[in-house]
Design an enzyme around this catalytic site. Sequence first.
Site, PDB file in Angstrom:
ATOM      1  N   CYS A 162      -1.464   0.677   7.400  1.00 48.83           N
ATOM      2  CA  CYS A 162      -2.900   0.368   7.483  1.00 48.83           C
ATOM      3  C   CYS A 162      -3.274  -0.850   6.629  1.00 48.83           C
ATOM      4  O   CYS A 162      -3.458  -1.952   7.145  1.00 48.83           O
ATOM      5  CB  CYS A 162      -3.750   1.571   7.062  1.00 48.83           C
ATOM      6  N   ARG A 163      -3.386  -0.653   5.315  1.00 50.43           N
ATOM      7  CA  ARG A 163      -3.957  -1.699   4.461  1.00 50.43           C
ATOM      8  C   ARG A 163      -3.053  -2.901   4.243  1.00 50.43           C
ATOM      9  O   ARG A 163      -3.495  -4.052   4.390  1.00 50.43           O
ATOM     10  CB  ARG A 163      -4.371  -1.096   3.107  1.00 50.43           C
ATOM     11  N   SER A 164      -1.796  -2.677   3.870  1.00 51.81           N
ATOM     12  CA  SER A 164      -0.961  -3.855   3.546  1.00 51.81           C
ATOM     13  C   SER A 164      -0.581  -4.683   4.775  1.00 51.81           C
ATOM     14  O   SER A 164      -0.543  -5.920   4.668  1.00 51.81           O
ATOM     15  CB  SER A 164       0.253  -3.486   2.694  1.00 51.81           C
ATOM     16  N   ASP A 178      -8.293   3.935   1.022  1.00 52.38           N
ATOM     17  CA  ASP A 178      -7.335   4.402   2.035  1.00 52.38           C
ATOM     18  C   ASP A 178      -8.122   4.928   3.240  1.00 52.38           C
ATOM     19  O   ASP A 178      -8.865   5.894   3.120  1.00 52.38           O
ATOM     20  CB  ASP A 178      -6.490   5.512   1.399  1.00 52.38           C
ATOM     21  N   CYS A 211       0.872  -1.184   0.000  1.00 50.66           N
ATOM     22  CA  CYS A 211       0.000   0.000   0.000  1.00 50.66           C
ATOM     23  C   CYS A 211       0.904   1.228   0.000  1.00 50.66           C
ATOM     24  O   CYS A 211       2.077   1.148  -0.401  1.00 50.66           O
ATOM     25  CB  CYS A 211      -0.971  -0.020   1.178  1.00 50.66           C
ATOM     26  N   ASN A 236       2.258   1.406   4.431  1.00 53.32           N
ATOM     27  CA  ASN A 236       2.564   0.129   5.104  1.00 53.32           C
ATOM     28  C   ASN A 236       2.249   0.177   6.609  1.00 53.32           C
ATOM     29  O   ASN A 236       2.902  -0.490   7.412  1.00 53.32           O
ATOM     30  CB  ASN A 236       4.018  -0.305   4.850  1.00 53.32           C
TER      31      ASN A 236
END
Length: 162
Positions: free
Chosen positions: A14-16, A126, A9, A12
């Site tokens: 939150c999402r990934s 996001d 993401c 690095n």
Amino acid sequence: MTTRLLFVCLGNICRSPSAENIMNYLIAQRQLGERVVCDSAGTASYHVGSPPDRRMTQAAKARGIDLVGRARQFNAADFDRFDYILAMDRQNYRDILALDPAGQHRDRVRMICDYCRTHPDREVPDPYYGGPEGFTYVIELLLDACEGFLDYVLEHPVATAR
Ligand code: 4NP
């Protein structure tokens, strides 16, 4: 053989890291640790060395998933270290491919939402500047996407043309 996955993401945090830890949770549940391993990275360097975002960690915890790891930046050596590179959104996808000007790794870079089975989303939104519901949504969406991708990987442990 073991298939190596890298989730990417922007930051690095939150999402990934959520995708990485959700995938590890599914791998453990299905006892597939010998066949699939995961890592995550961000295209940007702002948060290098930081743990996952506290709001993201809370949302994952609510689904029984612990987020572990420290942020690092994606780099061109990752193309050789991983079998599949999974982007969260189109900007991540473009930023990853910008480090592969000859296009030799292009086919192994995928959009994670292409593997969703119940959500129509094309990208993982996001959540960083939004409210808590955005973080909860990321977890739900990634559970769907990672389940779909795990099944895909078991059928395609080595990338073949799409
Ligand atoms: P991520 O979320 O890419 O899912 O880790 C973000 C983290 C940090 C920022 C943006 C998005 N930021 O602008 O600092």
